[in-house]
Design an enzyme around this catalytic site. Sequence first.
Site, PDB file in Angstrom:
ATOM      1  N   GLY A 141       0.879  -1.171   0.000  1.00 54.28           N
ATOM      2  CA  GLY A 141       0.000   0.000   0.000  1.00 54.28           C
ATOM      3  C   GLY A 141       0.914   1.217   0.000  1.00 54.28           C
ATOM      4  N   ASP A 142       0.528   2.294  -0.679  1.00 55.13           N
ATOM      5  CA  ASP A 142       1.505   3.361  -0.943  1.00 55.13           C
ATOM      6  C   ASP A 142       2.218   3.904   0.297  1.00 55.13           C
ATOM      7  OD1 ASP A 142      -0.824   4.720  -0.121  1.00 55.13           O
ATOM      8  OD2 ASP A 142      -0.488   6.404  -1.490  1.00 55.13           O
TER       9      ASP A 142
ATOM     10  N   TRP B 296     -10.463  -5.281  -3.803  1.00 60.36           N
ATOM     11  CA  TRP B 296     -11.603  -5.490  -2.911  1.00 60.36           C
ATOM     12  C   TRP B 296     -11.293  -4.651  -1.667  1.00 60.36           C
ATOM     13  CZ3 TRP B 296      -9.039  -9.179  -5.664  1.00 60.36           C
ATOM     14  CH2 TRP B 296      -9.789 -10.013  -6.503  1.00 60.36           C
TER      15      TRP B 296
ATOM     16  N   TYR C 153      -3.069   9.940  -7.608  1.00 62.49           N
ATOM     17  CA  TYR C 153      -4.478   9.944  -8.046  1.00 62.49           C
ATOM     18  C   TYR C 153      -4.882   8.568  -8.586  1.00 62.49           C
ATOM     19  CZ  TYR C 153      -8.522  11.058 -10.994  1.00 62.49           C
ATOM     20  OH  TYR C 153      -9.759  11.065 -11.588  1.00 62.49           O
ATOM     21  N   ARG C 154      -5.911   7.969  -7.971  1.00 63.63           N
ATOM     22  CA  ARG C 154      -6.453   6.690  -8.455  1.00 63.63           C
ATOM     23  C   ARG C 154      -7.943   6.882  -8.719  1.00 63.63           C
ATOM     24  NH1 ARG C 154      -1.853   6.383  -8.429  1.00 63.63           N
ATOM     25  NH2 ARG C 154      -0.450   4.808  -7.581  1.00 63.63           N
TER      26      ARG C 154
ATOM     27  N   LYS D  42       8.166  14.926  -9.343  1.00 63.09           N
ATOM     28  CA  LYS D  42       8.804  13.739  -9.922  1.00 63.09           C
ATOM     29  C   LYS D  42       8.429  13.633 -11.392  1.00 63.09           C
ATOM     30  CE  LYS D  42       6.837  11.904  -6.343  1.00 63.09           C
ATOM     31  NZ  LYS D  42       6.110  10.956  -5.503  1.00 63.09           N
TER      32      LYS D  42
ATOM     33  N   GLY E 212       9.378  11.231 -13.705  1.00 59.84           N
ATOM     34  CA  GLY E 212       9.765   9.909 -14.208  1.00 59.84           C
ATOM     35  C   GLY E 212      11.261   9.749 -14.355  1.00 59.84           C
TER      36      GLY E 212
ATOM     37  N   GLY F 164       7.383   5.820  -7.010  1.00 61.13           N
ATOM     38  CA  GLY F 164       7.120   7.080  -6.310  1.00 61.13           C
ATOM     39  C   GLY F 164       7.131   6.905  -4.792  1.00 61.13           C
ATOM     40  N   ASP F 165       6.634   5.757  -4.317  1.00 67.33           N
ATOM     41  CA  ASP F 165       6.565   5.519  -2.855  1.00 67.33           C
ATOM     42  C   ASP F 165       7.970   5.407  -2.255  1.00 67.33           C
ATOM     43  OD1 ASP F 165       3.879   5.268  -3.458  1.00 67.33           O
ATOM     44  OD2 ASP F 165       3.907   3.069  -3.378  1.00 67.33           O
TER      45      ASP F 165
END
Length: 308
Positions: A30-31, A103, A168-169, A227, A229, A259-260
Amino acid sequence: MKNIYLFGECMIELMSASKEANTLKQSFAGDVFNTAVYLKRLFNDTNVNMVTAVGKDSFSEDMISLFNAENLSSTQVFRSENKIPGLYAIELDEQGERSFTYWRNDSAARSVMKFIGDSNIAEICQGDVFFFSGISLGVVLPEDREKFWHFIAQIKAAGVKIAFDLNYRPRLWSSKDEAQQQFLKAFESADIILPGVDDFAAIFELDDVSSVIEFFSQYQYQELVIKNGEKNVYCLSVNGLEVVDVTPVKNVVDTTSAGDSFNGGYLGARLAGHSITQSVELANQVAGFVIQHKGAIVDKATFSSRFN
Ligand code: ADP
């Protein structure tokens, strides 16, 4: 000892271990958890605290055991009576492209704000940095948002630096507008902003670094670290604009957690007193290493053979 609190969701992860045998490998990711793990591995002298909710089931027990094994503090990890952790599966197609199935709509972490009371806020107010992401915001239940922003205002007023990464998700939000509204509130509060250009393009339709810098000119941040890339990282602070190049990795295996892990390296280095450019250089090295390995979390021995 410096103290950082990371607020969000850690999930059960299922990944195809062998297509032939039809088996799945189970781990956790998880991030903000990924960021916490890399930060602590790199800067063992920093107190790294997860702020989340889990259940009372055996997966939750294993998740907490993993927090302990990674030396993350769980004093702000709450135990829901009737919820369980979120879950996601990663599938690889014939070409090696990954797809994700989640889920998580009713996960324990979504109710984290219900557990945060005065004594928790008093503890977190003693910290140095509080980190959350656009995923953390999407996970907080809409009915708890007012409480969340009040909580952020309280800890900021106590002098805790607020750090935020966009992440963003779309599927976590009922609309783009809803996500934008929450992100704008985060920009108003944040002292350290760590957006990726791709995320910014997806949500605000600004796809080059100069437009992103211009967008943030209306906010009162202390550090803006963009960031970009494999190209470079743009940093704005009291030092003005500093651009740090990235050395592109030739054999990218899996960009999960790029990124994390960058955020973990950056925030850890800043807490340890490194300059902004030194911190970005370390963050680039960490992210560049992580993307040469499969999965969000590189195993401990492999990671420490390169760092420390
Ligand atoms: P995210 O979208 O997860 O925020 P980015 O693509 O912006 O991730 O990458 C995050 C960081 O990972 C970059 O700032 C850089 O340090 C590193 N990185 C990403 N892609 C590469 C690459 N091809 N080679 C080397 N480093 C990379």
